[in-house]
Structures are given as structure tokens and as C-alpha cells.
Design an enzyme around this catalytic site. Structure first.
Site, PDB file in Angstrom:
ATOM      1  N   ARG A 101       8.286   4.112  -4.709  1.00  0.00           N
ATOM      2  CA  ARG A 101       8.302   3.105  -3.638  1.00  0.00           C
ATOM      3  C   ARG A 101       7.280   2.002  -3.895  1.00  0.00           C
ATOM      4  O   ARG A 101       7.534   0.830  -3.610  1.00  0.00           O
ATOM      5  CB  ARG A 101       8.060   3.745  -2.275  1.00  0.00           C
ATOM      6  CG  ARG A 101       8.232   2.731  -1.138  1.00  0.00           C
ATOM      7  CD  ARG A 101       8.147   3.365   0.224  1.00  0.00           C
ATOM      8  NE  ARG A 101       6.861   3.990   0.434  1.00  0.00           N
ATOM      9  CZ  ARG A 101       6.590   4.808   1.449  1.00  0.00           C
ATOM     10  NH1 ARG A 101       7.516   5.086   2.344  1.00  0.00           N
ATOM     11  NH2 ARG A 101       5.399   5.344   1.585  1.00  0.00           N
ATOM     12  N   LYS A 151       6.426  -2.062   1.881  1.00  0.00           N
ATOM     13  CA  LYS A 151       5.253  -1.464   2.541  1.00  0.00           C
ATOM     14  C   LYS A 151       4.058  -2.408   2.395  1.00  0.00           C
ATOM     15  O   LYS A 151       3.146  -2.171   1.594  1.00  0.00           O
ATOM     16  CB  LYS A 151       4.967  -0.080   1.952  1.00  0.00           C
ATOM     17  CG  LYS A 151       4.092   0.792   2.855  1.00  0.00           C
ATOM     18  CD  LYS A 151       4.189   2.237   2.468  1.00  0.00           C
ATOM     19  CE  LYS A 151       3.209   3.116   3.215  1.00  0.00           C
ATOM     20  NZ  LYS A 151       3.346   3.119   4.669  1.00  0.00           N
ATOM     21  N   GLU A 182      11.763   2.392  14.366  1.00  0.00           N
ATOM     22  CA  GLU A 182      10.884   3.469  13.876  1.00  0.00           C
ATOM     23  C   GLU A 182       9.600   3.456  14.692  1.00  0.00           C
ATOM     24  O   GLU A 182       9.463   2.672  15.625  1.00  0.00           O
ATOM     25  CB  GLU A 182      10.596   3.283  12.380  1.00  0.00           C
ATOM     26  CG  GLU A 182       9.959   1.943  12.047  1.00  0.00           C
ATOM     27  CD  GLU A 182       9.813   1.677  10.560  1.00  0.00           C
ATOM     28  OE1 GLU A 182       9.713   2.627   9.771  1.00  0.00           O
ATOM     29  OE2 GLU A 182       9.782   0.477  10.194  1.00  0.00           O
ATOM     30  N   TYR A 198       0.821  -1.201   0.000  1.00  0.00           N
ATOM     31  CA  TYR A 198       0.000   0.000   0.000  1.00  0.00           C
ATOM     32  C   TYR A 198       0.856   1.253   0.000  1.00  0.00           C
ATOM     33  O   TYR A 198       2.070   1.184   0.203  1.00  0.00           O
ATOM     34  CB  TYR A 198      -0.954  -0.009   1.203  1.00  0.00           C
ATOM     35  CG  TYR A 198      -0.326   0.318   2.548  1.00  0.00           C
ATOM     36  CD1 TYR A 198       0.467  -0.615   3.211  1.00  0.00           C
ATOM     37  CD2 TYR A 198      -0.535   1.544   3.152  1.00  0.00           C
ATOM     38  CE1 TYR A 198       1.038  -0.308   4.446  1.00  0.00           C
ATOM     39  CE2 TYR A 198       0.026   1.854   4.395  1.00  0.00           C
ATOM     40  CZ  TYR A 198       0.816   0.914   5.035  1.00  0.00           C
ATOM     41  OH  TYR A 198       1.385   1.219   6.247  1.00  0.00           O
TER      42      TYR A 198
HETATM   43  N1  PDD Z   1       2.862   4.936   7.262  1.00  0.00           N
HETATM   44  N2  PDD Z   1       7.513   3.731   8.877  1.00  0.00           N
HETATM   45  C1  PDD Z   1       6.377   3.010   8.864  1.00  0.00           C
HETATM   46  C2  PDD Z   1       6.368   1.704   9.558  1.00  0.00           C
HETATM   47  C3  PDD Z   1       5.240   3.501   8.198  1.00  0.00           C
HETATM   48  O1  PDD Z   1       4.105   2.766   8.188  1.00  0.00           O
HETATM   49  C4  PDD Z   1       5.283   4.777   7.575  1.00  0.00           C
HETATM   50  C5  PDD Z   1       4.109   5.370   6.849  1.00  0.00           C
HETATM   51  C6  PDD Z   1       6.492   5.502   7.620  1.00  0.00           C
HETATM   52  C7  PDD Z   1       6.659   6.847   6.958  1.00  0.00           C
HETATM   53  O2  PDD Z   1       6.656   6.735   5.555  1.00  0.00           O
HETATM   54  P1  PDD Z   1       6.173   7.941   4.643  1.00  0.00           P
HETATM   55  O3  PDD Z   1       6.963   9.114   5.060  1.00  0.00           O
HETATM   56  O4  PDD Z   1       6.499   7.497   3.268  1.00  0.00           O
HETATM   57  O5  PDD Z   1       4.696   8.125   4.898  1.00  0.00           O
HETATM   58  C8  PDD Z   1       7.595   4.939   8.277  1.00  0.00           C
HETATM   59  C9  PDD Z   1       1.652   5.399   6.606  1.00  0.00           C
HETATM   60  C10 PDD Z   1       1.482   6.877   6.682  1.00  0.00           C
HETATM   61  C11 PDD Z   1       0.453   4.626   7.147  1.00  0.00           C
HETATM   62  O6  PDD Z   1       0.616   3.431   7.330  1.00  0.00           O
HETATM   63  O7  PDD Z   1      -0.619   5.201   7.355  1.00  0.00           O
END
Ligand code: PDD
Length: 287
Positions: free
Chosen positions: A52, A151, A183, A33
Site C-alpha cells: 500500500r 494514505k 468509514e 504514511y
Molecule cells: N489508520 N480508514 C482510515 C481512514 C484509516 O486511517 C485507517 C488506518 C484504516 C484502516 O487501515 P489499516 O487496516 O490498514 O490500518 C481505514 C491508521 C491506523 C492510523 O491513521 O493510525
């Protein structure tokens, strides 16, 4: 206004949009996703999300059901149809519906991927009240699988982490593995010491955040130092500031970790500045 969503090439009212019970996204969490934010009716950091998505699909040997250009066009159409000024678009691609349950991947020639997308209207996304008070976080063990750079939709443990934080009266959890922070449940984690921003280096251990890449670029351009290495919870509690980044929260100050205030216990100047720079720059490059 009924939300219009996207399913396999069609724009439909949300109550008419359906996916099979045999879809591998539903049965196996066999899917990937992206979450892309929308400001002023435009897509933020879109190129990074497109790249990505392609990488996540390739890592899992999953066919891409849509071209990069068509994906951007589809997102724009969803924004238009749902009249979104600020909010997010959720996109999910799964390995489709093979007509039964099996651990073996179906042949992509006969089982096309399923693609769905929908908007989430969040009128105060840029002006979120939480950004003014900051997140309070707890630390929990990182029990996720070892390919967090992909992801995937396997979000049960991150969801449990969010619930553990809520039960503790906090906003989020930071995952810890081998003594160091990986994270947050759905965001990348940072600490600040003086003019230096410290965040874990890219590897299979963390998601390669699109917001992270932009924020680190802006930090360097603003003459801040960036150090990519693991850090501990003790080091974070002792830091001048901490923050998290994600498409859903942009740059979010973190003011407390495991009950201990970070710095002054209020959002720090570097996190506040990076949030402002990020929003300004992203509004300029939104598509
Ligand atoms: N999540 N780390 C994890 C585990 C994440 O699920 C996310 C993003 C990020 C940050 O990635 P980005 O900057 O590309 O949004 C880091 C999204 C926002 C979600 O699951 O809703």
C-alpha cells in the site's frame, strides 16, 4: 529508555532527530504514511503495508526512498533497538525539503523524499480494554477530499472527527456521505446481520485497509458471508452487530451509534470471534 527513531537512513535518539521547516510534509501535508502493528516483537501484515505504501507513493508521483526489503529490515531494527513486544511503527514519507515554499513539486532528482519512522510501545495492544467494552460512535459528515484511498498525512478532519466524538462522550466518529457510511476516522466500518458481514466496497471513497483485507479473508474462510456495499446509519443501528478494523485496533466491536445500542449493546459474537481469529492468524504470519 530513550526512544531510537529513524530519519533518512540514520537511527538516532528521538531528541536528535530533526526535519527541515521547509519540508513539504510540514508545509503542505505532502506526504504519505503507514501504521504497522507489532505483536511478540514481530511485524503484523507487513506485506500489505509495503504494497500500500508503494501504491500511495505512485499515486502522488513521489519517489520511494527505500526498497521493500530495506523497509522491513529497518522496521525490525527499530523493534529491536526499542525492545518492543507490542506496539506500532509509524512510517512517514514526504516530498522532501526543496529549501523554500512553493506549490510546484520539486524535482525528485535534487530533492529526495524525507523518510521517518518511530515505534510506539503499547504493552496491552492485543488485550486492549476497549475491545471488551466496545466503541461508542457518532456519525458526522465526511468532509475529506475525494482520494481517501491514498494514505496521506492530511489528517486534520479525521482528527476533528475524533474530537467531536470525544466531546460527545464517545470513542470515534463514522463518516457519512450521500446518506451512507464511508468509514471511521482511522478505521474501516462494518455491520453484521445474521451470518453476513457488510462493509463498503473498495473505491476512492475509503482507505483500502490492510486489516480489512485480512479480516474479510478470514471471515470467508470461517464460512461467514461477506457483502461489500454501502450501508446507512439507520441500517447500522438496526444491525445485530457492528465493528471497526485498523492496524491500531485490530477488530474493535462497536456497541452504540448516535446514542442507540447496536444489537444487545455489548460486543457481538462475530466481532469477538473475528478479533480472535485475526490475532491468532497474524501471530502465525508475523515477520
Ligand atoms: N489508520 N480508514 C482510515 C481512514 C484509516 O486511517 C485507517 C488506518 C484504516 C484502516 O487501515 P489499516 O487496516 O490498514 O490500518 C481505514 C491508521 C491506523 C492510523 O491513521 O493510525
Amino acid at each position: 529508555m530513550t526512544r531510537t527513531v529513524y530519519v533518512n537512513g540514520n537511527y538516532l535518539p528521538e531528541h536528535e532527530a530533526t526535519v527541515s521547516i521547509f519540508d513539504r510534509g510540514f508545509l503542505m501535508a505532502d506526504g504519505v504514511y503507514e501504521v504497522t502493528s507489532v505483536l511478540d516483537g514481530k511485524l503484523i501484515d507487513m506485506e500489505g503495508h509495503v504494497i500500500r505504501l508503494a501504491r500511495s507513493l505512485a499515486e502522488l508521483d513521489m519517489a520511494s526512498p527505500i526498497s521493500d526489503d530495506d523497509l522491513t529490515g529497518m522496521f525490525r531494527e527499530l523493534v529491536r533497538l526499542n525492545d518492543i513486544d507490542q506496539g506500532m511503527i509509524y512510517l512517514q514519507v514526504t516530498r522532501g525539503n526543496p529549501g523554500d515554499r512553493s506549490f510546484v513539486f520539486p524535482d525528485p532528482e535534487t530533492t529526495p523524499s524525507t523518510i521517518v519512522a518511530f515505534t510506539q510501545n503499547i504493552p496491552n495492544l492485543a488485550d486492549a480494554p476497549a475491545a471488551k467494552t466496545g466503541f461508542r460512535v457518532i456519525s458526522i459528515p465526511d468532509l475529506r477530499w475525494d482520494r481517501r484511498d491514498i494514505k496521506t498525512t492530511q489528517l486534520l478532519y479525521p482528527s476533528m472527527g475524533k474530537m467531536m466524538a470525544k466531546k460527545a462522550g464517545c470513542d470515534d466518529s463514522w463518516f457519512v456521505e450521500d446518506g451512507a457510511v464511508t468509514e471511521g476516522t482511522s478505521n474501516n466500518a462494518y455491520i453484521v446481520k445474521g451470518n453476513r458481514i457488510i462493509t463498503r466496497q473498495l473505491s476512492h471513497d475509503i482507505l483500502h485497509g490492510i486489516t480489512r483485507a485480512s479480516v474479510l479473508r478470514f471471515a470467508s474462510e470461517a464460512q461467514m458471508e461477506v457483502e461489500e456495499r454501502p450501508f446507512t446509519i439507520a441500517e447500522a443501528q438496526d444491525a445485530d452487530e457492528a465493528f471497526s478494523t485498523a492496524a491500531s485496533i485490530f477488530v474493535m466491536p462497536v456497541v452504540e451509534i448516535d446514542g442507540k445500542p447496536v444489537g444487545t449493546g455489548k460486543p457481538g459474537p462475530i466481532a469477538i470471534r473475528l478479533r480472535e481469529i485475526y490475532l491468532d492468524e497474524m501471530r502465525k504470519t508475523a515477520v
